[in-house]
Design a protein around this motif. Structure first.
Motif, PDB file in Angstrom:
ATOM      1  N   PRO A 145       5.968  -5.937   3.510  1.00  0.00           N
ATOM      2  CA  PRO A 145       5.333  -5.524   2.254  1.00  0.00           C
ATOM      3  C   PRO A 145       5.911  -4.254   1.630  1.00  0.00           C
ATOM      4  CG  PRO A 145       4.026  -4.771   4.113  1.00  0.00           C
ATOM      5  CD  PRO A 145       5.240  -5.454   4.690  1.00  0.00           C
ATOM      6  N   PHE A 146       5.941  -4.240   0.300  1.00  0.00           N
ATOM      7  CA  PHE A 146       6.153  -3.043  -0.501  1.00  0.00           C
ATOM      8  C   PHE A 146       4.963  -2.960  -1.456  1.00  0.00           C
ATOM      9  CE2 PHE A 146      10.251  -4.239   0.981  1.00  0.00           C
ATOM     10  CZ  PHE A 146      11.003  -3.085   1.084  1.00  0.00           C
ATOM     11  N   PHE A 147       4.347  -1.784  -1.566  1.00  0.00           N
ATOM     12  CA  PHE A 147       3.151  -1.629  -2.383  1.00  0.00           C
ATOM     13  C   PHE A 147       3.464  -0.855  -3.656  1.00  0.00           C
ATOM     14  CE2 PHE A 147       1.839  -2.084   2.008  1.00  0.00           C
ATOM     15  CZ  PHE A 147       0.838  -3.032   1.926  1.00  0.00           C
ATOM     16  N   ALA A 148       2.754  -1.205  -4.730  1.00  0.00           N
ATOM     17  CA  ALA A 148       2.935  -0.489  -5.988  1.00  0.00           C
ATOM     18  C   ALA A 148       2.581   0.980  -5.790  1.00  0.00           C
ATOM     19  CB  ALA A 148       2.058  -1.110  -7.068  1.00  0.00           C
ATOM     20  N   PRO A 149       3.484   1.911  -6.149  1.00  0.00           N
ATOM     21  CA  PRO A 149       3.210   3.345  -5.951  1.00  0.00           C
ATOM     22  C   PRO A 149       1.990   3.809  -6.751  1.00  0.00           C
ATOM     23  CG  PRO A 149       5.531   2.960  -6.474  1.00  0.00           C
ATOM     24  CD  PRO A 149       4.809   1.679  -6.740  1.00  0.00           C
ATOM     25  N   GLU A 150       1.432   4.935  -6.325  1.00  0.00           N
ATOM     26  CA  GLU A 150       0.258   5.502  -6.983  1.00  0.00           C
ATOM     27  C   GLU A 150       0.555   6.847  -7.651  1.00  0.00           C
ATOM     28  OE1 GLU A 150      -2.708   5.620  -3.938  1.00  0.00           O
ATOM     29  OE2 GLU A 150      -2.535   3.472  -3.501  1.00  0.00           O
ATOM     30  N   ILE A 151       1.700   7.461  -7.296  1.00  0.00           N
ATOM     31  CA  ILE A 151       2.095   8.742  -7.887  1.00  0.00           C
ATOM     32  C   ILE A 151       3.556   8.625  -8.302  1.00  0.00           C
ATOM     33  CG2 ILE A 151       2.162  11.250  -7.574  1.00  0.00           C
ATOM     34  CD1 ILE A 151       0.410  10.907  -5.115  1.00  0.00           C
TER      35      ILE A 151
END
Length: 533
Positions: free
Chosen positions: A386-392
């Motif tokens: 998995p790669f997750f959408a960044p938050e910062i």
């Protein structure tokens, strides 16, 4: 391949919330196996001894683990592949990817704090993959919460049946040992005595009167609690454990070497050998004769003297032999794996063979990327990385314009290894970095300076979220990217990404372009995404 070699393998990760004692436990597991002779204690900047699993300079300075590390050693008749993961939530992506490469996990819980937020996140990943978990409640030499409350919290929050294998006799200054429920014996606690080869006092079938004389009221209370939990908890069922529905619970104190051997024994006796792995095309069985493997981690500059880049590969089937020809299915390129290593953290040994379940490292200069599948020729693609959408998001620019080329190369490597997500806007402008937490930016800035000799300035970007955009219709995706070009950037895998300042912007774009899929998760590099030309 040899079935006996397959059955010997145990591959597991150690996971926890920060400061629960995970890295200390990792050290002591190595100590008890005989892999190291002295455990490194993280003491701060002035100490010259650090955790064996912490090799980055910034880890040594801060006394935290910010990168997962791999250690292979033998214990009894088994070959153990141990993966230490970052506890800090800012590095959760690295931990998630490591969890895709293991067959079991040891969850470390601070007895004073119980189940914490990061533990919950990691357990969600384990549960979704049905990863068997052994629970270790640590720091019993300190004042901790009531064992019954901790057990109840594990069951309530983690959704598994907690089955105590041991039970504490006292706590803090009054901690005197554990009662081994499985074997009806007491292991007596003496700080630091339980070391490799050391004599540990074990008392078999201790009667109540003798127990009270020896341990006082702590014994009486422990026996009452054991009687209570014996009636309230199910009998341990290994099938339930392997399905991720039950977790054996052990109590101890890693810093004092107490309870560590029991964890190793539980993993050897209970944890599964390598199992089948899914690919897009078909399941791959570990006992298949042909070699297959998947790159679950890439790490640059483990050896600064050689500026190396190592791809960590989980062997999924067959037998690896040094010098064999391997195909990278992403681009159909073939190479010979001559320089392959196994690890004891930063110490390497050249490997001539490896089997399913083993973790091997292949030094390379950009040949291998996260998510790559290696085979002897068959076209396969393992799934689930998995790669997750960044938050910062922050912009990055080089302080010295003469070092721009070096910055570009450094960010390319850091993006490929997954240390941070790198986005290059279509319409130009500064490169944008995306992260789960602020500490990732600090680590990347430090690594750029120390490993690549590039000093940078970072500043908050105007974006707050991102989505990878995909579409079955390539022409439609191209039109979308053209229409929103000021908001489109490409990541390290050349996957088109829509950048937004607010969720409403994504919602509006979704309504206007119903065929476009806005993804919060990207699985692996390459296969599902192509640049919208």
């Amino acid at each position: 391949m040899s079935v006996s070699e397959l059955k010997r393998r145990r591959t597991f990760a150690v996971i926890s919330h920060p400061d629960a004692g995970k890295t200390t436990l990792t050290e002591k597991l190595l100590l008890f196996s005989g892999a190291i002779q002295i455990a490194g204690t993280v003491k701060g900047r002035k100490s010259n001894r650090y955790a064996t699993s912490d090799w980055m300079e910034i880890e040594k300075q801060r006394g935290i683990s910010v990168a997962s590390s791999v250690m292979q050693f033998e214990y009894g008749d088994c070959v153990i592949n141990l993966l230490d993961t970052p506890g800090h939530e800012d590095f959760s992506e690295d931990t998630y990817r490591v969890l895709t490469a293991v067959d079991a996990a040891v969850m470390v819980i601070d007895g004073a704090n119980g189940v914490e937020a990061q533990t919950l996140k990691l357990l969600e990943v384990c549960r979704s993959r049905k990863t068997p978990i052994v629970t270790f409640i640590n720091k019993l030499d300190r004042e901790v919460r009531e064992p019954l409350d901790l057990l109840d919290e594990i069951e309530q929050h983690l959704g598994v049946s907690a089955v105590p294998f041991t039970w504490p006799i006292g706590m803090g200054k009054e901690f005197q040992g554990v009662y081994d429920i499985q074997n009806d014996q007491v292991r007596v606690f003496r700080a630091g005595q339980d070391t490799l080869g050391g004599a540990v006092e074990t008392i078999q079938a201790l009667g109540d009167e003798e127990g009270e004389r020896r341990f006082g009221h702590a014994w009486v209370r422990a026996k009452e609690e054991i009687d209570l939990i014996t009636g309230a908890t199910p009998t341990f069922d290994r099938d339930e454990f392997l399905a991720g529905q039950q977790s054996p619970v052990l109590f101890g104190s890693a810093i004092n070497n107490f309870g560590v051997k029991e964890i190793l024994d539980a993993l050897v006796d209970l944890a599964p050998p390598p199992s089948a792995r899914l690919t897009v095309q078909r399941p791959v069985q570990p006992d298949e004769p042909k070699f297959t493997g998947v790159v679950f981690k890439v790490q640059a500059n483990m050896d600064l003297a050689h500026r190396d880049r190592v791809a960590f590969i989980r062997v999924c089937s067959g037998r690896f032999e040094r010098g064999m020809a391997l195909k990278v299915t992403r681009n159909n390129k073939t190479f010979r794996a001559n320089n392959v290593v196994t690890f004891l953290s930063q110490r390497r040994e050249t490997v001539s063979e490896a089997y399913a379940g083993d973790i091997i490292g292949i030094p390379n200069h950009g040949t291998l990327s996260l998510g790559d599948t290696l085979t002897e020729g068959e076209q396969l693609q393992f799934v689930g990385l998995p790669f997750f959408a960044p938050e910062i998001f922050q912009t990055v620019e080089v302080v010295d314009p003469m070092r721009s080329k070096q910055l570009g190369e450094a960010l390319k490597q850091l993006g490929e290894e997954g240390a941070i997500q790198v986005f290059k806007p279509v319409v130009g402008g500064l490169t944008i970095l995306g992260a789960v937490g602020q500490l990732q930016f600090e680590v990347v800035s430090h690594r750029l300076s120390t490993e690549y000799k590039v000093d940078v300035r970072m500043a908050p970007a105007r974006y707050r979220m991102s989505r990878w955009v995909t579409c079955d219709d390539a022409a439609e995706l191209r039109r979308f990217c053209d229409s929103y070009s000021p908001r489109i950037a490409y990541d390290a895998a050349d996957a088109p990404t829509y950048l937004a300042s607010h969720i409403s912007e994504i919602e509006v774009a979704q309504k206007a372009w119903p065929k476009i899929v806005f993804n919060e998760l990207r699985e692996h590099s390459g296969a599902p995404f192509r640049k919208a030309m």
